[in-house]
Design a protein around this motif. Structure first.
Motif, PDB file in Angstrom:
ATOM      1  N   ILE A 164      15.338  91.647 -14.535  1.00  0.00           N
ATOM      2  CA  ILE A 164      14.297  92.272 -13.718  1.00  0.00           C
ATOM      3  C   ILE A 164      12.944  92.181 -14.404  1.00  0.00           C
ATOM      4  CG2 ILE A 164      13.522  94.417 -12.635  1.00  0.00           C
ATOM      5  CD1 ILE A 164      16.455  95.273 -12.505  1.00  0.00           C
ATOM      6  N   SER A 165      12.890  92.643 -15.643  1.00  0.00           N
ATOM      7  CA  SER A 165      11.638  92.664 -16.400  1.00  0.00           C
ATOM      8  C   SER A 165      11.943  92.284 -17.848  1.00  0.00           C
ATOM      9  CB  SER A 165      11.019  94.068 -16.337  1.00  0.00           C
ATOM     10  OG  SER A 165       9.768  94.099 -16.982  1.00  0.00           O
ATOM     11  N   PRO A 166      11.898  90.991 -18.173  1.00  0.00           N
ATOM     12  CA  PRO A 166      12.356  90.511 -19.485  1.00  0.00           C
ATOM     13  C   PRO A 166      11.640  91.149 -20.676  1.00  0.00           C
ATOM     14  CG  PRO A 166      12.050  88.682 -17.974  1.00  0.00           C
ATOM     15  CD  PRO A 166      11.489  89.890 -17.297  1.00  0.00           C
ATOM     16  N   LYS A 167      10.384  91.587 -20.497  1.00  0.00           N
ATOM     17  CA  LYS A 167       9.641  92.142 -21.626  1.00  0.00           C
ATOM     18  C   LYS A 167       9.857  93.638 -21.817  1.00  0.00           C
ATOM     19  CE  LYS A 167       6.044  88.615 -21.741  1.00  0.00           C
ATOM     20  NZ  LYS A 167       4.599  88.335 -21.635  1.00  0.00           N
ATOM     21  N   LYS A 168      10.616  94.265 -20.929  1.00  0.00           N
ATOM     22  CA  LYS A 168      10.892  95.695 -21.088  1.00  0.00           C
ATOM     23  C   LYS A 168      12.054  95.859 -22.054  1.00  0.00           C
ATOM     24  CE  LYS A 168      10.470  98.449 -17.618  1.00  0.00           C
ATOM     25  NZ  LYS A 168       9.403  99.308 -18.209  1.00  0.00           N
ATOM     26  N   THR A 169      11.831  96.592 -23.134  1.00  0.00           N
ATOM     27  CA  THR A 169      12.841  96.723 -24.183  1.00  0.00           C
ATOM     28  C   THR A 169      13.263  98.172 -24.374  1.00  0.00           C
ATOM     29  OG1 THR A 169      11.169  97.004 -25.924  1.00  0.00           O
ATOM     30  CG2 THR A 169      11.868  94.737 -25.395  1.00  0.00           C
ATOM     31  N   TRP A 170      14.436  98.331 -24.979  1.00  0.00           N
ATOM     32  CA  TRP A 170      14.912  99.674 -25.308  1.00  0.00           C
ATOM     33  C   TRP A 170      14.028 100.321 -26.358  1.00  0.00           C
ATOM     34  CZ3 TRP A 170      17.856 102.345 -22.302  1.00  0.00           C
ATOM     35  CH2 TRP A 170      18.769 101.700 -21.474  1.00  0.00           C
ATOM     36  N   GLU A 171      13.497  99.512 -27.267  1.00  0.00           N
ATOM     37  CA  GLU A 171      12.575 100.063 -28.265  1.00  0.00           C
ATOM     38  C   GLU A 171      11.307 100.596 -27.598  1.00  0.00           C
ATOM     39  OE1 GLU A 171      15.254  97.158 -30.277  1.00  0.00           O
ATOM     40  OE2 GLU A 171      14.063  97.132 -28.432  1.00  0.00           O
ATOM     41  N   GLY A 172      10.821  99.851 -26.594  1.00  0.00           N
ATOM     42  CA  GLY A 172       9.670 100.324 -25.845  1.00  0.00           C
ATOM     43  C   GLY A 172       9.974 101.614 -25.093  1.00  0.00           C
ATOM     44  N   PHE A 173      11.168 101.692 -24.521  1.00  0.00           N
ATOM     45  CA  PHE A 173      11.558 102.918 -23.824  1.00  0.00           C
ATOM     46  C   PHE A 173      11.620 104.092 -24.803  1.00  0.00           C
ATOM     47  CE2 PHE A 173      14.870 105.865 -22.307  1.00  0.00           C
ATOM     48  CZ  PHE A 173      14.301 106.238 -21.103  1.00  0.00           C
ATOM     49  N   GLY A 174      12.120 103.845 -26.019  1.00  0.00           N
ATOM     50  CA  GLY A 174      12.141 104.900 -27.026  1.00  0.00           C
ATOM     51  C   GLY A 174      10.742 105.376 -27.363  1.00  0.00           C
ATOM     52  N   GLY A 175       9.794 104.434 -27.482  1.00  0.00           N
ATOM     53  CA  GLY A 175       8.407 104.822 -27.736  1.00  0.00           C
ATOM     54  C   GLY A 175       7.835 105.623 -26.585  1.00  0.00           C
ATOM     55  N   SER A 176       8.153 105.226 -25.357  1.00  0.00           N
ATOM     56  CA  SER A 176       7.708 105.981 -24.185  1.00  0.00           C
ATOM     57  C   SER A 176       8.265 107.395 -24.211  1.00  0.00           C
ATOM     58  CB  SER A 176       8.173 105.279 -22.901  1.00  0.00           C
ATOM     59  OG  SER A 176       7.514 104.056 -22.708  1.00  0.00           O
ATOM     60  N   LEU A 177       9.556 107.518 -24.543  1.00  0.00           N
ATOM     61  CA  LEU A 177      10.198 108.829 -24.543  1.00  0.00           C
ATOM     62  C   LEU A 177       9.577 109.745 -25.587  1.00  0.00           C
ATOM     63  CD1 LEU A 177      12.449 110.401 -23.146  1.00  0.00           C
ATOM     64  CD2 LEU A 177      14.025 109.585 -24.925  1.00  0.00           C
TER      65      LEU A 177
END
Length: 281
Positions: A183-196
């Motif tokens: 869906i979105s190749p540049k969206k990462t779990w690490e990025g989600f952790g930073g968002s959280l």
């Protein structure tokens, strides 16, 4: 709104694919306009919402028409969308939902003149556009009228911006494991952790400093905003992939179209209103 936007390469782009100076400049200008409206006459913010929804609706209608020959009932959606937003000011949910139902009826009738070919497709897209943009945005408008409306709007906006910024930084610096590569190749779990992390910090601070609420409520609020902002970004990525486009438009340098900035805000507005109504009645 996230570090994972799939923009075409631009000069001086960052590792995450943005023209970073342009993106920062546009973001600061938009943020300043919103802040000035809130700190002067806060109801002007409703006008900013209404104008943004007009632009976003036109962008979405254009993308659907160009990519898939889907023709939404633009006039009913634009007029009905303004009714949803402005009626949400004095009448709350009842005003917005009444305007939405009438907009759906108007879309059904408007499309009759073009015959049966593609009727269900076009009406379905029209109803989707009316719900996705103005109806969701009406919940942001409903944050304004209470006496602490400025704090409510800022909690909502800061939460989304913190999610975006935290995800961008963490994704650029540490992003290794894709969340949804198809869906979105540049969206990462690490990025989600930073968002959280950024979202819960922002939520706890805005709730404790700007609203008569507890920090733990702000933590829950921030986590919920991060989740809805992330899902909103993924949903718009799915729409763009389905249409075979990279951006909804090119209005904002470094960002794409205005819809590419509203993707996280729209679903987050609904969740913000629900949680703020529960935590800060």
């Amino acid at each position: 709104m996230s570090e994972e936007r799939e923009d075409a390469p631009e000069p001086k782009s960052s590792r995450a694919g943005r023209n970073l100076p342009a993106a920062i400049g546009v973001g600061v200008a938009l943020g300043a306009a919103i802040l000035i409206s809130l700190l002067t006459v806060r109801f002007v913010f409703i006008g900013i919402i209404a104008a943004a929804i007009v632009v976003g609706t036109i962008e979405l209608a254009g993308a659907l028409r160009r990519a898939a020959d889907i023709r939404i009932a633009l006039v009913p959606v634009l007029v009905g969308g303004q009714a949803m937003i402005w009626l949400a000011w004095p009448f709350g949910r009842e005003g917005a939902l009444t305007a939405f139902v009438l907009t759906v009826l108007a879309c059904l009738l408007w499309r009759l003149r073009n015959g049966a070919d593609g009727y269900l497709r076009d009406v379905g897209a029209s109803v989707f556009a009316a719900a996705y943009l103005p109806l969701f945005a009406a919940f942001a408008a409903m944050l304004v009228p209470p006496e602490d409306g400025v704090g409510r709007v800022l909690a909502f906006m800061i939460g989304v911006v913190a999610s975006d910024t935290g995800g961008y930084i963490a994704g650029v610096l540490r992003g290794r494991h894709p969340m949804a590569p198809s869906i979105s190749p540049k969206k990462t779990w690490e990025g989600f952790g930073g968002s959280l992390l950024a979202g819960v910090v922002a939520g706890s601070l805005t709730f404790s400093l700007m609203l008569d609420a507890q920090a733990w409520q702000g933590v829950l609020f921030g986590a919920a905003i991060v989740l809805t902002a992330t899902l909103g970004d993924l949903m718009e990525s799915l729409i763009k992939r389905d249409l075979g486009i990279k951006d909804m438009g090119n209005l904002l340098p470094g960002h794409g179209g205005l819809m590419d900035r509203l993707d996280s805000l729209l679903p987050s507005a609904v969740v913000s209103w629900l949680l703020l109504s529960a935590f800060v009645p």
